[in-house]
Design a protein around this motif. Structure first.
Motif, mmCIF file in Angstrom:
data_model
loop_
_atom_site.group_PDB
_atom_site.id
_atom_site.type_symbol
_atom_site.label_atom_id
_atom_site.label_comp_id
_atom_site.label_asym_id
_atom_site.label_seq_id
_atom_site.Cartn_x
_atom_site.Cartn_y
_atom_site.Cartn_z
ATOM 1 N N ASP A 123 0.862 -1.719 -0.215
ATOM 2 C CA ASP A 123 0.368 -0.113 0.075
ATOM 3 C C ASP A 123 1.090 1.215 0.211
ATOM 4 O OD1 ASP A 123 -2.353 -1.169 0.391
ATOM 5 O OD2 ASP A 123 -2.494 -1.090 2.099
ATOM 6 N N ALA A 124 1.639 1.507 0.579
ATOM 7 C CA ALA A 124 2.887 2.035 0.085
ATOM 8 C C ALA A 124 3.512 2.684 -0.714
ATOM 9 C CB ALA A 124 3.886 1.961 1.953
ATOM 10 N N LEU A 125 3.789 1.436 -0.990
ATOM 11 C CA LEU A 125 4.259 1.621 -2.708
ATOM 12 C C LEU A 125 3.401 2.364 -4.039
ATOM 13 C CD1 LEU A 125 6.462 0.836 -4.722
ATOM 14 C CD2 LEU A 125 5.294 -1.135 -5.337
ATOM 15 N N LYS A 126 2.120 1.414 -3.685
ATOM 16 C CA LYS A 126 1.372 1.791 -4.060
ATOM 17 C C LYS A 126 0.932 3.958 -4.636
ATOM 18 C CE LYS A 126 -1.085 -1.971 -4.645
ATOM 19 N NZ LYS A 126 -1.795 -2.967 -4.177
ATOM 20 N N PHE A 127 0.832 4.101 -2.866
ATOM 21 C CA PHE A 127 0.744 5.346 -2.434
ATOM 22 C C PHE A 127 1.361 6.499 -3.078
ATOM 23 C CE2 PHE A 127 1.067 9.370 -0.592
ATOM 24 C CZ PHE A 127 -0.737 9.799 0.055
ATOM 25 N N LEU A 128 2.685 5.360 -3.319
ATOM 26 C CA LEU A 128 4.123 6.916 -3.596
ATOM 27 C C LEU A 128 4.300 7.057 -5.312
ATOM 28 C CD1 LEU A 128 7.119 5.514 -1.061
ATOM 29 C CD2 LEU A 128 6.111 8.026 -1.464
ATOM 30 N N ARG A 129 3.199 5.976 -5.995
ATOM 31 C CA ARG A 129 3.763 5.708 -7.249
ATOM 32 C C ARG A 129 2.331 6.170 -8.020
ATOM 33 N NH1 ARG A 129 4.040 -0.009 -9.419
ATOM 34 N NH2 ARG A 129 3.913 1.288 -11.434
ATOM 35 N N THR A 130 1.490 5.913 -7.002
ATOM 36 C CA THR A 130 0.447 6.905 -7.842
ATOM 37 C C THR A 130 0.323 8.343 -8.192
ATOM 38 O OG1 THR A 130 -2.512 7.238 -7.882
ATOM 39 C CG2 THR A 130 -0.665 7.200 -5.377
ATOM 40 N N ARG A 131 -0.333 7.985 -9.665
ATOM 41 C CA ARG A 131 -0.537 9.542 -9.993
ATOM 42 C C ARG A 131 -2.110 9.708 -11.523
ATOM 43 N NH1 ARG A 131 0.719 9.968 -15.587
ATOM 44 N NH2 ARG A 131 1.832 7.912 -16.864
ATOM 45 N N HIS A 132 -2.260 8.789 -11.364
ATOM 46 C CA HIS A 132 -4.062 8.241 -12.214
ATOM 47 C C HIS A 132 -4.686 9.029 -10.934
ATOM 48 C CE1 HIS A 132 -1.905 7.201 -15.685
ATOM 49 N NE2 HIS A 132 -1.573 6.844 -15.251
ATOM 50 N N ASP A 138 2.801 13.528 -12.672
ATOM 51 C CA ASP A 138 3.827 13.623 -12.274
ATOM 52 C C ASP A 138 4.371 14.492 -11.597
ATOM 53 O OD1 ASP A 138 6.397 11.433 -11.309
ATOM 54 O OD2 ASP A 138 7.295 13.732 -12.385
ATOM 55 N N LEU A 139 4.185 15.866 -12.014
ATOM 56 C CA LEU A 139 4.053 16.728 -11.181
ATOM 57 C C LEU A 139 3.054 16.438 -9.433
ATOM 58 C CD1 LEU A 139 4.788 19.471 -13.277
ATOM 59 C CD2 LEU A 139 6.519 17.996 -12.337
ATOM 60 N N GLN A 140 1.770 16.603 -9.440
ATOM 61 C CA GLN A 140 1.071 16.099 -8.437
ATOM 62 C C GLN A 140 1.656 14.674 -8.033
ATOM 63 O OE1 GLN A 140 -1.991 15.951 -11.620
ATOM 64 N NE2 GLN A 140 -3.513 17.012 -10.209
ATOM 65 N N ARG A 141 1.821 13.741 -7.839
ATOM 66 C CA ARG A 141 2.629 12.553 -7.383
ATOM 67 C C ARG A 141 3.615 13.177 -6.700
ATOM 68 N NH1 ARG A 141 4.305 7.249 -11.197
ATOM 69 N NH2 ARG A 141 5.768 9.089 -11.888
ATOM 70 N N ILE A 142 4.742 13.860 -7.567
ATOM 71 C CA ILE A 142 5.651 14.679 -6.306
ATOM 72 C C ILE A 142 5.242 15.001 -5.160
ATOM 73 C CG2 ILE A 142 7.343 16.655 -6.013
ATOM 74 C CD1 ILE A 142 8.277 16.023 -8.954
ATOM 75 N N ALA A 143 3.594 16.062 -5.501
ATOM 76 C CA ALA A 143 3.404 16.219 -4.169
ATOM 77 C C ALA A 143 2.311 15.244 -3.582
ATOM 78 C CB ALA A 143 1.910 17.161 -4.557
ATOM 79 N N ASN A 144 1.962 14.332 -3.362
ATOM 80 C CA ASN A 144 2.009 13.272 -2.785
ATOM 81 C C ASN A 144 3.193 12.212 -2.034
ATOM 82 O OD1 ASN A 144 -0.563 12.193 -2.658
ATOM 83 N ND2 ASN A 144 -0.225 10.140 -3.878
ATOM 84 N N GLN A 145 4.219 12.811 -2.592
ATOM 85 C CA GLN A 145 5.391 11.608 -2.123
ATOM 86 C C GLN A 145 6.106 12.692 -0.990
ATOM 87 O OE1 GLN A 145 7.889 11.576 -5.772
ATOM 88 N NE2 GLN A 145 7.197 10.276 -6.393
ATOM 89 N N GLN A 146 5.737 14.162 -1.354
ATOM 90 C CA GLN A 146 5.699 14.704 -0.039
ATOM 91 C C GLN A 146 5.741 15.163 0.673
ATOM 92 O OE1 GLN A 146 6.721 18.219 -2.294
ATOM 93 N NE2 GLN A 146 8.471 18.657 -3.040
ATOM 94 N N VAL A 147 3.888 14.435 0.964
ATOM 95 C CA VAL A 147 3.074 14.101 2.322
ATOM 96 C C VAL A 147 3.875 13.155 2.636
ATOM 97 C CG1 VAL A 147 1.155 13.478 2.797
ATOM 98 C CG2 VAL A 147 0.963 15.426 0.508
ATOM 99 N N PHE A 148 4.003 11.723 2.136
ATOM 100 C CA PHE A 148 4.312 11.146 2.757
ATOM 101 C C PHE A 148 6.320 10.922 3.490
ATOM 102 C CE2 PHE A 148 6.142 6.602 3.397
ATOM 103 C CZ PHE A 148 5.550 5.713 2.682
#
Length: 305
Positions: A123-132, A138-148
């Motif tokens: 689940d952690a991996l999926k959260f870091l990988r998700t962009r759809h 990919d820029l929104q995915r980076i924001a997700n990774q920063q939250v994590f």
């Protein structure tokens, strides 16, 4: 093999602040002549996607490319792949994240309703990988990774992990077993020393920022100037990176009507006149991202005025 996630960590020499810069995978960069992981000399290439470098150039050419674009010396590097992310998230016992709006991503198989979650393993991996699931970018995915990652550093610091030799040793062993590292980094004592240095940095002084970029061709980006150069110059000068909207930003206005420095509109009326010949201070630039002490949520609502 694609290096889809690229992060540069800079810790100041006096251990008072740290910055983590995310370089988007679709950033068009110039790859200098470099030596790949097998010791083979690679020719320079111009205007290639950042995530194309690892496949032939290996971690060595990724490092030399970032050194070339940033002007910084990078003595340590590490790479973690999918299985390693799973094992590292298990090693820290999971990471708490907040989800503001539904995340539904058939590509990675992640489905989360709004709420709070403790993520580890797949689940952690999926959260870091998700962009759809967070808009497709990919820029929104980076924001997700920063939250994590902000939540991760808060948790390991609050649990005393970085100050506890036993816990830190266990985390260092997990890192060496699940990450590919340069020889300069690939031993537990070195990792423990770096973690101890990071432990000295206050959470409010740890910034996660995104390399400023501009559109290249609709699907790829290029470094935005002069912002990108200004960011690299600050790091080269060992200065902190300020993030937009972070508490304490100059010019921010508090809810009680006071400015960021505590003055009010009435105070300004009694200030002495400004000398027109006095040098004007240049305000420090701010960058997209967040500070580690900010408890933000993934997939927030975006409003356009």
């Amino acid at each position: 093999m694609l290096n889809d996630v690229n992060m540069l960590l800079h810790v100041s020499a006096d251990r008072t602040h740290a910055s983590v810069v995310s370089i988007p995978r679709d950033t068009m960069v110039d790859q200098p002549a470099c030596t790949n992981d097998e010791g083979v000399q690679m020719e320079e290439r111009y205007e290639v996607p950042m995530n194309s470098i690892l496949g032939e150039g290996g971690m060595g050419c990724v490092v030399e490319t970032v050194e070339s674009m940033s002007g910084l010396d990078i003595p340590y590097a590490a790479m973690v792949q999918f299985l390693g992310v799973i094992e590292m998230s298990n090693a820290v016992g999971g990471v708490d994240v907040c989800v503001a709006n539904e995340i539904s991503d058939d590509y990675v198989g992640l489905y989360l309703q709004p709420g709070n979650y403790s993520l580890q393993g797949e689940d952690a991996l999926k959260f870091l990988r998700t962009r759809h699931g967070v808009g497709g970018s990919d820029l929104q995915r980076i924001a997700n990774q920063q939250v994590f990652l902000s939540s991760l550093i808060r948790e390991v610091k609050s649990a005393g992990t970085l100050a506890n030799p036993t816990k830190l040793y266990g985390l260092g062993v997990a890192a060496t077993q699940n990450m590919k590292m340069t020889k300069s980094l690939a031993d537990v004592p070195t990792l423990m020393g770096m973690a101890s240095a990071l432990n000295k940095v206050d959470l409010s002084k740890i910034s996660f920022v995104q390399l400023p970029t501009a559109d290249y061709d609709g699907s790829r980006v290029i470094p935005l100037e002069p912002d990108a150069t200004a960011m690299w110059d600050l790091l080269a000068a060992d200065q902190p990176l300020s993030v937009a909207g972070a508490p304490g930003d100059e010019g921010a206005v508090a809810d009680d009507g006071t400015a960021g420095d505590g003055t009010t509109g009435e105070d300004a009326a009694t200030d002495p006149p400004v000398d027109p010949n006095a040098p004007v201070a240049t305000p420090a630039p701010t960058f997209a991202g967040q500070a580690a002490d900010q408890e933000s949520c993934s997939n927030p609502t975006t409003l356009f005025g």
